[in-house]
Design a protein around this motif. Sequence first.
Motif, PDB file in Angstrom:
ATOM      1  N   ASP A 105      51.280  84.619  71.029  1.00 24.74           N
ATOM      2  CA  ASP A 105      51.120  83.174  71.196  1.00 24.74           C
ATOM      3  C   ASP A 105      51.977  82.431  70.177  1.00 24.74           C
ATOM      4  O   ASP A 105      52.667  81.452  70.503  1.00 24.74           O
ATOM      5  CB  ASP A 105      49.658  82.763  71.010  1.00 24.74           C
ATOM      6  N   PHE A 106      51.922  82.898  68.937  1.00 22.45           N
ATOM      7  CA  PHE A 106      52.659  82.243  67.856  1.00 22.45           C
ATOM      8  C   PHE A 106      54.165  82.363  68.077  1.00 22.45           C
ATOM      9  O   PHE A 106      54.911  81.389  67.924  1.00 22.45           O
ATOM     10  CB  PHE A 106      52.258  82.871  66.523  1.00 22.45           C
ATOM     11  N   ALA A 107      54.619  83.546  68.448  1.00 24.64           N
ATOM     12  CA  ALA A 107      56.043  83.757  68.683  1.00 24.64           C
ATOM     13  C   ALA A 107      56.542  82.911  69.846  1.00 24.64           C
ATOM     14  O   ALA A 107      57.646  82.341  69.788  1.00 24.64           O
ATOM     15  CB  ALA A 107      56.316  85.238  68.948  1.00 24.64           C
ATOM     16  N   ASN A 108      55.768  82.793  70.908  1.00 26.29           N
ATOM     17  CA  ASN A 108      56.168  81.961  72.042  1.00 26.29           C
ATOM     18  C   ASN A 108      56.295  80.493  71.638  1.00 26.29           C
ATOM     19  O   ASN A 108      57.195  79.788  72.093  1.00 26.29           O
ATOM     20  CB  ASN A 108      55.170  82.103  73.190  1.00 26.29           C
ATOM     21  N   ALA A 109      55.386  80.026  70.789  1.00 27.45           N
ATOM     22  CA  ALA A 109      55.454  78.647  70.328  1.00 27.45           C
ATOM     23  C   ALA A 109      56.698  78.424  69.476  1.00 27.45           C
ATOM     24  O   ALA A 109      57.454  77.466  69.686  1.00 27.45           O
ATOM     25  CB  ALA A 109      54.200  78.303  69.529  1.00 27.45           C
TER      26      ALA A 109
END
Length: 307
Positions: A105-109
């Motif tokens: 989730d963090f990497a996609n953001a």
Amino acid sequence: MKRLALGLGVAAIAGAGLAFVLTAPRPVAAERLEAIAATGGDAAAGETMFWAGGCASCHAAPGAEGDAKLVLSGGVKLKSDFGTFIAPNISPDPQAGIGEWSISDFANAMLAGVSPDGSHYYPAFPYGSYTRMTDGDIADLFAFMKTLPESKVASLPHEIGFPFNIRRSLGGWKLLFFTDQPRVQLASDDPQIKRGQYLVEGPGHCGECHTPRNPIGGFVSNAWLSGAQNPEGEGVIPNLTPGGKSISSWSTSDIAYYLESGFTPDFDSVGGSMVDVQKNMAKLKSDDRDAIAAYLKALPERPNGWE
């Protein structure tokens, strides 16, 4: 006429379908997400990226100082021609913040500007710069952020009107302007300059303020770091290239010392929105400040971007 009308109708439907496909959020490839997750993340190294990325400047409560800057409860308002964006709570709280986010989730953001629910983020969150960050730095930053205090302060909605409140349209903006390629091509292969380029164009996201934008919010071509009108009020953001008067006479050591101390070669002091940036830069290693200075001196000359 009926055939013409039918043809136009079919064309309109086909065009709408194509637009729907082209503007869809595009997350990071699964293979890369797996690689990022596999690094594990080093919280101590992640602290460097936290300060380089200016996370607290937007996501700490307005006016926060000292240890309070590590409580990322959000609330800072960023004014623009498209409305006012309000930084959200990104503390590790599982309800109000990002405590339930996975590393994917963090990497996609950070790398793709895509939220956990699959929608586009507004580029007021500078993923257009963060997309240049390495897998290891993304994992390290996430590991550090998980060590920070939780905050239960609810995020406020952005104050954005029609048509800018249609997030799907951001897919078109990304097609035009979102890239992970270098902002400038430099002839030098000096590792120090390359490190500076990474810090400035990536986590430091300096161009988000120091580069002029076109009417739909994209950077003006061939005007990287040449300065811009201040989007939050009167005045301008300085030209950082050797073509401007702001720091063109400064040496690399002058620039590095300014980032460390907040004092110019003329013994003036940092002011405005640069105050928070300088405080962040002061927390970096001296080698990184030196690298930033070397990169700025290596830039091609540009005339002032606001003129």
